[in-house]
Write a protein that holds these residues in place. Structure first.
Motif, mmCIF file in Angstrom:
data_model
loop_
_atom_site.group_PDB
_atom_site.id
_atom_site.type_symbol
_atom_site.label_atom_id
_atom_site.label_comp_id
_atom_site.label_asym_id
_atom_site.label_seq_id
_atom_site.Cartn_x
_atom_site.Cartn_y
_atom_site.Cartn_z
ATOM 1 N N GLY A 260 0.782 -1.232 0.000
ATOM 2 C CA GLY A 260 0.000 0.000 0.000
ATOM 3 C C GLY A 260 0.806 1.271 0.000
ATOM 4 O O GLY A 260 0.236 2.368 0.144
ATOM 5 N N ALA A 261 2.125 1.175 -0.192
ATOM 6 C CA ALA A 261 2.929 2.397 -0.262
ATOM 7 C C ALA A 261 2.627 3.139 -1.554
ATOM 8 O O ALA A 261 2.736 2.581 -2.642
ATOM 9 N N ARG A 262 2.230 4.403 -1.430
ATOM 10 C CA ARG A 262 1.899 5.199 -2.608
ATOM 11 C C ARG A 262 3.162 5.623 -3.354
ATOM 12 O O ARG A 262 3.204 5.638 -4.579
ATOM 13 N N ARG A 263 4.191 5.954 -2.599
ATOM 14 C CA ARG A 263 5.419 6.503 -3.168
ATOM 15 C C ARG A 263 6.569 6.088 -2.266
ATOM 16 O O ARG A 263 6.451 6.079 -1.044
ATOM 17 N N ILE A 264 7.702 5.752 -2.854
ATOM 18 C CA ILE A 264 8.890 5.355 -2.104
ATOM 19 C C ILE A 264 10.043 6.206 -2.612
ATOM 20 O O ILE A 264 10.353 6.196 -3.806
ATOM 21 N N VAL A 265 10.646 6.985 -1.714
ATOM 22 C CA VAL A 265 11.749 7.852 -2.101
ATOM 23 C C VAL A 265 12.960 7.539 -1.234
ATOM 24 O O VAL A 265 12.838 7.152 -0.070
ATOM 25 N N SER A 266 14.138 7.715 -1.823
ATOM 26 C CA SER A 266 15.386 7.492 -1.092
ATOM 27 C C SER A 266 16.403 8.533 -1.530
ATOM 28 O O SER A 266 16.258 9.172 -2.579
ATOM 29 N N SER A 267 17.443 8.699 -0.727
ATOM 30 C CA SER A 267 18.560 9.525 -1.152
ATOM 31 C C SER A 267 19.389 8.736 -2.159
ATOM 32 O O SER A 267 19.205 7.528 -2.340
ATOM 33 N N ASP A 268 20.343 9.414 -2.796
ATOM 34 C CA ASP A 268 21.209 8.720 -3.751
ATOM 35 C C ASP A 268 22.509 8.250 -3.104
ATOM 36 O O ASP A 268 23.532 8.113 -3.778
ATOM 37 N N SER A 269 22.465 7.970 -1.791
ATOM 38 C CA SER A 269 23.648 7.412 -1.127
ATOM 39 C C SER A 269 24.000 6.048 -1.697
ATOM 40 O O SER A 269 25.173 5.657 -1.713
ATOM 41 N N CYS A 270 22.995 5.298 -2.151
ATOM 42 C CA CYS A 270 23.171 3.996 -2.782
ATOM 43 C C CYS A 270 22.325 3.999 -4.052
ATOM 44 O O CYS A 270 21.156 4.400 -4.007
ATOM 45 N N ARG A 271 22.887 3.557 -5.138
ATOM 46 C CA ARG A 271 22.155 3.580 -6.408
ATOM 47 C C ARG A 271 20.931 2.675 -6.331
ATOM 48 O O ARG A 271 21.035 1.495 -5.991
ATOM 49 N N HIS A 272 19.743 3.243 -6.673
ATOM 50 C CA HIS A 272 18.490 2.500 -6.530
ATOM 51 C C HIS A 272 17.417 3.185 -7.361
ATOM 52 O O HIS A 272 17.451 4.415 -7.543
ATOM 53 N N PRO A 273 16.447 2.411 -7.876
ATOM 54 C CA PRO A 273 15.373 3.025 -8.671
ATOM 55 C C PRO A 273 14.563 4.083 -7.927
ATOM 56 O O PRO A 273 13.920 4.930 -8.560
ATOM 57 N N THR A 274 14.570 4.046 -6.588
ATOM 58 C CA THR A 274 13.777 4.993 -5.810
ATOM 59 C C THR A 274 14.515 6.299 -5.517
ATOM 60 O O THR A 274 13.951 7.186 -4.860
ATOM 61 N N ASN A 275 15.759 6.439 -5.976
ATOM 62 C CA ASN A 275 16.520 7.659 -5.689
ATOM 63 C C ASN A 275 15.770 8.895 -6.183
ATOM 64 O O ASN A 275 15.517 9.045 -7.373
ATOM 65 N N ALA A 276 15.404 9.774 -5.263
ATOM 66 C CA ALA A 276 14.696 11.006 -5.607
ATOM 67 C C ALA A 276 15.219 12.194 -4.815
ATOM 68 O O ALA A 276 14.731 13.302 -4.983
ATOM 69 N N ALA A 277 16.220 11.942 -3.945
ATOM 70 C CA ALA A 277 16.719 12.986 -3.056
ATOM 71 C C ALA A 277 18.238 13.048 -3.157
ATOM 72 O O ALA A 277 18.958 12.410 -2.394
ATOM 73 N N PRO A 278 18.776 13.805 -4.120
ATOM 74 C CA PRO A 278 20.234 13.886 -4.280
ATOM 75 C C PRO A 278 20.895 14.569 -3.091
ATOM 76 O O PRO A 278 20.386 15.555 -2.552
ATOM 77 N N LEU A 279 22.043 14.038 -2.719
ATOM 78 C CA LEU A 279 22.758 14.526 -1.544
ATOM 79 C C LEU A 279 23.837 15.544 -1.877
ATOM 80 O O LEU A 279 24.487 16.073 -0.965
ATOM 81 N N ALA A 280 24.066 15.837 -3.150
ATOM 82 C CA ALA A 280 25.213 16.655 -3.550
ATOM 83 C C ALA A 280 25.261 17.998 -2.825
ATOM 84 O O ALA A 280 26.320 18.404 -2.328
ATOM 85 N N GLY A 281 24.147 18.710 -2.753
ATOM 86 C CA GLY A 281 24.144 20.015 -2.103
ATOM 87 C C GLY A 281 24.457 19.921 -0.623
ATOM 88 O O GLY A 281 25.213 20.738 -0.078
ATOM 89 N N LEU A 282 23.875 18.912 0.036
ATOM 90 C CA LEU A 282 24.112 18.699 1.462
ATOM 91 C C LEU A 282 25.576 18.379 1.722
ATOM 92 O O LEU A 282 26.207 18.941 2.629
ATOM 93 N N LEU A 283 26.138 17.477 0.926
ATOM 94 C CA LEU A 283 27.540 17.099 1.088
ATOM 95 C C LEU A 283 28.462 18.271 0.775
ATOM 96 O O LEU A 283 29.447 18.507 1.484
#
Length: 296
Positions: A260-283
């Motif tokens: 029932g998850a509508r949307r799954i988002v992750s950072s790009d710390s690990c390559r994955h189809p759900t990557n939607a939150a790039p960390l470059a600016g934070l790093l």
């Protein structure tokens, strides 16, 4: 040129985004494989400070080439090595839980700490370690992915942030602050790697609410799958899942969606189809002090 960023071929994309955010050149470490399984890294031209991008998901084939490259960087003239490892592995064993087991946190620290002058990481999977810098005897900068995960969920109205267990409370609190939302955690009773019982507070009103389920790491996806099911059974209008480090496979992703998850988002710390939150600016913001006159 006082600093360069070096990376390995399999992480050229996130390393390129970080280099662009910093305004530095990026070079690629070449890896030669011998028939017996050994590897020989060759590093590009160095600068006084070398920023090394290497996220340590699936670490066993990554760590030895990284250690060999450290020797190559120093021999080539690098005076300062900074490891940018958005994901650090082998941290779940930050205590010895049973006789005969290792303290993997300190084993990894013993390998990385003496070779790098500074480490930068995101949401390390630690529950009993307050100061990783002290444990590893080298400066470790710990960043929170909450701001970039919140930015990947821009269309939520009055959400409730939920952690799948009490250990996820810190990440639930951080994301709740970033979203301006309340948060709560499930109580988890683990009976095995894939046998988990989750319960919510009795007085919690879920019906009709938008919920964000958050954790630092998703590997098997079992806890998040069960939590999603429980939230939908309790009447949540929607359940979005946000994780910093996406280590789960396609089967686990399908199970989360089926739960029932509508949307799954992750950072790009690990390559994955759900990557939607790039960390470059934070790093990049955390690394800018490496460009000071003394590099400290």
């Amino acid at each position: 040129m006082t600093a360069v960023l070096h990376a390995f071929a399999d992480e050229a994309e996130p390393a390129g985004r970080l280099a662009a955010a910093l305004g530095v050149e990026v070079g690629q470490v070449a890896l030669h494989g011998f028939p017996d399984g050994e590897t020989l890294p060759t590093v590009p031209t160095v600068a006084p400070t070398v920023l090394v991008y290497r996220s340590l998901d699936r670490p066993n084939p990554k760590v030895m080439p990284l250690l060999l490259a450290c020797d190559a960087w120093r021999r080539a003239g690098a005076r300062r090595l900074v490891l940018v490892a958005p994901y650090l592995s082998y941290l779940r064993q930050d205590a010895v839980f049973a006789p005969g087991q290792s303290l993997s946190r300190d084993v990894l620290g013993g390998l990385l700490g003496p070779r790098f002058d500074r480490l930068v990481t995101v949401d390390p999977h630690l529950h009993r370690t307050v100061d990783l810098s002290a444990s590893w005897n080298t400066p470790v900068t710990v960043l929170s992915a909450a701001p970039v995960l919140a930015a990947a969920l821009p269309d939520l109205a009055a959400p409730l942030v939920v952690g799948p267990d009490e250990e996820a409370g810190a990440w639930a609190s951080a994301l709740a602050d970033a979203l301006g939302a309340p948060h709560v955690t499930f109580h988890k009773e683990r009976r095995g790697d894939r046998d988990v019982r989750l319960t919510l507070p009795d007085d919690l009103a879920i019906h009709g609410r938008s919920v964000v389920l958050v954790d630092d790491v998703c590997s098997t996806g079992v806890a998040l799958e069960r939590a999603t099911q429980r939230l939908r059974e309790a009447g949540a209008a929607s359940v979005d899942v946000a994780v910093t480090h996406a280590l789960f496979d396609d089967e686990a992703l399908a199970r989360l969606k089926q739960a029932g998850a509508r949307r799954i988002v992750s950072s790009d710390s690990c390559r994955h189809p759900t990557n939607a939150a790039p960390l470059a600016g934070l790093l990049a913001a955390a690394l800018r002090r490496e460009f000071g006159p003394d590099g400290s």
